[in-house]
Scaffold this active site. Structure first.
Site, PDB file in Angstrom:
ATOM      1  N   SER A 412       0.917  -1.135  -0.224  1.00  0.00           N
ATOM      2  CA  SER A 412       0.009   0.127  -0.052  1.00  0.00           C
ATOM      3  C   SER A 412       0.733   1.235  -0.070  1.00  0.00           C
ATOM      4  O   SER A 412       0.396   2.372  -0.175  1.00  0.00           O
ATOM      5  CB  SER A 412      -0.949   0.112   1.398  1.00  0.00           C
ATOM      6  OG  SER A 412      -0.212  -0.223   2.471  1.00  0.00           O
ATOM      7  N   HIS A 433      -2.572  -2.955  -5.687  1.00  0.00           N
ATOM      8  CA  HIS A 433      -2.978  -2.654  -4.244  1.00  0.00           C
ATOM      9  C   HIS A 433      -4.680  -2.704  -4.061  1.00  0.00           C
ATOM     10  O   HIS A 433      -5.607  -2.101  -4.865  1.00  0.00           O
ATOM     11  CB  HIS A 433      -2.492  -1.117  -4.289  1.00  0.00           C
ATOM     12  CG  HIS A 433      -3.141  -0.560  -2.552  1.00  0.00           C
ATOM     13  ND1 HIS A 433      -3.213   0.645  -2.638  1.00  0.00           N
ATOM     14  CD2 HIS A 433      -3.257  -1.209  -1.502  1.00  0.00           C
ATOM     15  CE1 HIS A 433      -3.707   1.049  -1.342  1.00  0.00           C
ATOM     16  NE2 HIS A 433      -3.460  -0.320  -0.660  1.00  0.00           N
ATOM     17  N   GLU A 445      -6.011  -0.220  -7.172  1.00  0.00           N
ATOM     18  CA  GLU A 445      -5.027   0.603  -7.575  1.00  0.00           C
ATOM     19  C   GLU A 445      -3.694  -0.038  -8.012  1.00  0.00           C
ATOM     20  O   GLU A 445      -3.030  -0.503  -7.414  1.00  0.00           O
ATOM     21  CB  GLU A 445      -4.501   1.464  -6.353  1.00  0.00           C
ATOM     22  CG  GLU A 445      -3.639   2.649  -6.645  1.00  0.00           C
ATOM     23  CD  GLU A 445      -3.533   3.257  -5.226  1.00  0.00           C
ATOM     24  OE1 GLU A 445      -3.477   4.742  -5.377  1.00  0.00           O
ATOM     25  OE2 GLU A 445      -3.301   2.987  -4.253  1.00  0.00           O
ATOM     26  N   ASN A 483      -3.130   6.415  -0.473  1.00  0.00           N
ATOM     27  CA  ASN A 483      -2.578   6.513   0.741  1.00  0.00           C
ATOM     28  C   ASN A 483      -1.669   7.608   0.730  1.00  0.00           C
ATOM     29  O   ASN A 483      -1.344   8.103   1.913  1.00  0.00           O
ATOM     30  CB  ASN A 483      -1.707   5.241   0.865  1.00  0.00           C
ATOM     31  CG  ASN A 483      -2.618   4.313   1.478  1.00  0.00           C
ATOM     32  OD1 ASN A 483      -3.770   4.455   1.915  1.00  0.00           O
ATOM     33  ND2 ASN A 483      -2.294   2.985   1.562  1.00  0.00           N
TER      34      ASN A 483
END
Length: 697
Positions: A412, A433, A445, A483
């Site tokens: 991540s 991800h 992702e 993130n």
């Protein structure tokens, strides 16, 4: 006669055929063609019954998205449907695939409806911030009753043909695949029986049965919880209620008024943007349409924990076999038990049969040996965030996997290029991800490394579609898109609490904006240890990561919902966060240690600091080419982090707020708070200077 709608006769049945690929959408040509064909059918003395049928894979599947945002050309759909209902001969709709939105409204304007057993019907307009505007809210309750009409129209959910038959929406359902033959046979029955024109608008049994009941009052109360913050569902309810309180044509007029209120709502603009952004995100900038895609027929997954197990379910759900690897038998057994429990829970809710549970479990093969990955087409590593461990795993995969196998990390935050450096095939290494819980969350992702091949990029985007995810391809940096922005918001949320806010105040500001949960409740859901490990990794890498009272929670074993205590406490079997005096005391002690005197913090400051820091970071992400378009960022946040779709995503929302106002506030925080995160993005300054928006890029 329109080229997309034709008329011909088959015996005593006049056949009106719509052929407007790919989904027979209700374009101007289709609408005017339906009127012309109907006219021809009525004038054909040898046609006893008229049949509306579609070529291709579906019945009319709704409005033509190519006409979205353009002035409506006459004839409008309401007048077309009223004309069908007023036809002098019985009109039958033959439905296959899906009859959605205006497509179902057309079918409701017909006098009889037959469908293949595989068909589905629905009125999904609410998902675009609208309501059915061509009589759907007035005709559907006359067939299905108030309760089911309300459920279908306020959620936009589809109904399978069998249920639609039981509800009275359809008159017959047939097995088979030849909709034209099914439609002709049913229409012939109508003709042979001499059945009359039967107008849905004249049916009153279900209207009379629900009049005076408390169904609307009860439904409105439930909607306050289910559709919190939304505009259109409540207008849908008002429109359906009008069907019970007003004569039919007055109800149509009320429906149109409410439809126009939805059209004027900012939420409609946000939802339309989200709708198109989701589709556009699959088109990767700079990736040729004819880029070869590798065949992914088998998958290996490393790690049978929450994430690995959820990822395995995604592939088993679509019939792709999975080898699930763990280092210890007990961890493997535990992971498989959780997967089975998830499937069994779905079976209890009627979403799966027991046979389907066993089929999917049979597709997941447990393993303790990397050598079992020798022939898989794709491997996804899903262990915790530790670069040394990930590089060790990828070096091993490089040894055992066949040439051409794609090696993916579910990291991540970590550098895909550094992970790829442990292999001799960096062109085959990519980030995939998934978001927790991976078997539920829609976002995937996909992260390109500097050497990831176009073929691999195209393949992982294709895999996203196959496993029913919304795929977005992004660049490689710390935290990627989602993130990276989240960590800026998280740091600001922490700073706000350090300065005097409470976790619940910060969370309430975010949920009032439309998020399903706030920053701290989300940390509890994900696990306090997840963020703690990330911060520890960054500290090991030499970064200056400040001390945090969240670290103390992790060190005390307060890991969130899984331990029933994190930032909040949780009662057994409940996910409801409860403020905890122990945490308040821990925060107070932390402030004292750091020499911080708490102050009063307004909700507006919380909103601006949590959201504008994200917008500024998003602008930097665009500057750096980590995201190709602002809509990619919007899609990541809507489908991965619960950003309210009716606000269109963070970058679309920023455009609505006004970039000049946001830039002024960012500059003010840079002056008063300092920090790199508040240094205005060059792109944000440029857009304001040029009077443009993110959406103009």
């Amino acid at each position: 006669m329109s080229e997309v709608v034709t008329y011909n006769r088959d015996g005593s049945i006049g056949v009106i055929t719509v052929n407007y690929p790919p989904v027979n959408a209700l374009s101007h040509a289709v609408r005017s063609g339906l009127l012309a064909a109907l006219e021809q059918g009525e004038q054909d003395a040898d046609a006893k019954v008229l049949l509306v049928v579609c070529e291709g894979r579906t019945f009319i599947a709704g409005a033509d998205i190519r006409e979205f945002g353009k002035p409506m050309q006459e004839p409008g759909l309401p007048s077309v449907i009223n004309r069908i209902e007023d036809a002098s001969k019985p009109v039958v709709a033959a439905i296959h695939g899906t009859a959605l939105g205006g497509g179902l409204e057309v079918a409701l304007g017909c006098h009889y409806r037959v469908a293949l057993a595989s068909a589905k019907v629905g009125l999904p307009e609410v998902k675009l911030g609208l309501l059915p505007g061509a009589g759907g809210t007035q005709r559907l309750p006359r067939l299905a009753g108030a309760q089911k009409a309300l459920e279908m129209i306020t959620t936009g959910d589809f109904v399978a043909a069998g249920e639609a038959l039981a509800l009275g929406i359809l008159d017959a359902v047939e097995d088979g695949s030849d909709i034209r033959a099914v439609g002709l046979a049913f229409a012939q029955q109508i003709a042979d029986a001499g059945k009359p024109v039967r107008k849905v608008r004249e049916l009153t049994d279900k209207i009379d049965a629900d009049k005076g009941s408390d169904v609307f009052e009860r439904f409105r109360a439930g909607l306050q919880q289910k559709a919190r913050g939304l505009f259109a569902p409540f207008k849908c309810l008002d429109a359906v209620e009008a069907a019970f309180n007003l004569p039919f044509f007055d109800g149509l007029k009320r429906e149109r008024e409410l439809f126009m209120e939805c059209m004027a709502s900012p939420q409609r603009a946000g939802l339309i943007h989200a709708f198109f952004a989701e589709r556009e995100a699959s088109k990767v900038k700079g990736l040729a349409k004819d880029t070869p895609v590798r065949d992914v027929r088998s998958v290996g997954i490393i790690g049978a924990g929450t994430m690995g197990g959820g990822i395995a379910m995604n592939f088993a759900n679509v019939g792709i076999p999975v080898i699930l690897l763990e280092v210890k038998q007990d961890a493997l057994d535990k992971g498989l038990a959780i997967i089975r429990r998830n499937y069994e829970n779905s079976a209890k809710k009627g979403k799966l049969t027991q046979a389907q549970v066993e089929e999917r479990m049979a597709l997941i093969t447990p393993s303790l040996a990397y050598e079992d990955f020798s022939q898989v087409d794709l491997v996804i590593e899903a262990v915790f965030e530790n670069m040394a461990i990930k590089k060790e795993i990828f070096a091993r995969l490089d040894e055992v996997c066949k040439p051409g196998a794609i090696l993916a990390s579910n990291t991540s935050t970590l550098d895909i290029d550094e992970i790829a450096s442990a292999t001799t095939r960096p062109q085959d290494v990519v980030g995939m991800h998934f978001f927790s819980p991976a078997n539920v969350m829609k976002l995937l992702e996909n992260v390109r490394g500097s050497q990831t091949s176009d073929e691999v990029k195209a393949t992982v985007m294709d895999v996203a579609k196959k496993i029913r995810k919304v795929g977005v391809l992004v660049g490689n940096c710390y935290g990627f898109v989602g993130n990276r922005m989240l960590h800026q918001r998280g740091a600001e949320a922490m700073a706000l609490v350090n300065e005097g806010a409470t976790p619940q105040q910060v969370d309430k500001v975010l949920t009032d904006l439309g998020y399903p949960m706030g920053q701290f409740a989300m940390s509890d859901l994900a696990g306090i240890d997840v963020g703690y490990r990330i911060r520890e990794e960054r500290r090991k890498a030499g970064e200056n990561v400040p001390a945090s009272w969240m670290d103390k929670l992790a060190e005390q074993g307060r890991l969130g919902q899984k331990t029933q205590a994190g930032v909040y406490k949780y009662e057994e079997g409940s996910r409801k966060p409860i403020p905890d005096l122990e945490v308040e005391q821990l925060i107070a002690a932390f402030r004292q240690e750091q020499g911080i005197t708490p102050r009063e913090i307004t909700d507006q400051e919380i909103l601006e600091r949590c959201m504008y820091v994200m917008i500024n970071e998003g602008a930097k992400i665009l500057e750096e080419g980590i995201a190709d378009r602002s809509l990619d960022i919007d899609v990541v946040w809507i489908f991965g982090y619960g950003f309210p779709a009716y606000r269109g995503g963070p970058m679309f929302w920023a455009d609505q707020i006004g970039l000049a106002s946001i830039l002024d506030t960012v500059k003010r925080f840079h002056d008063t708070l300092g920090g790199e995160q508040w240094k205005p993005a060059a792109l944000l300054e440029q857009l304001v200077r040029e009077g443009r928006k993110f959406g103009d890029l």
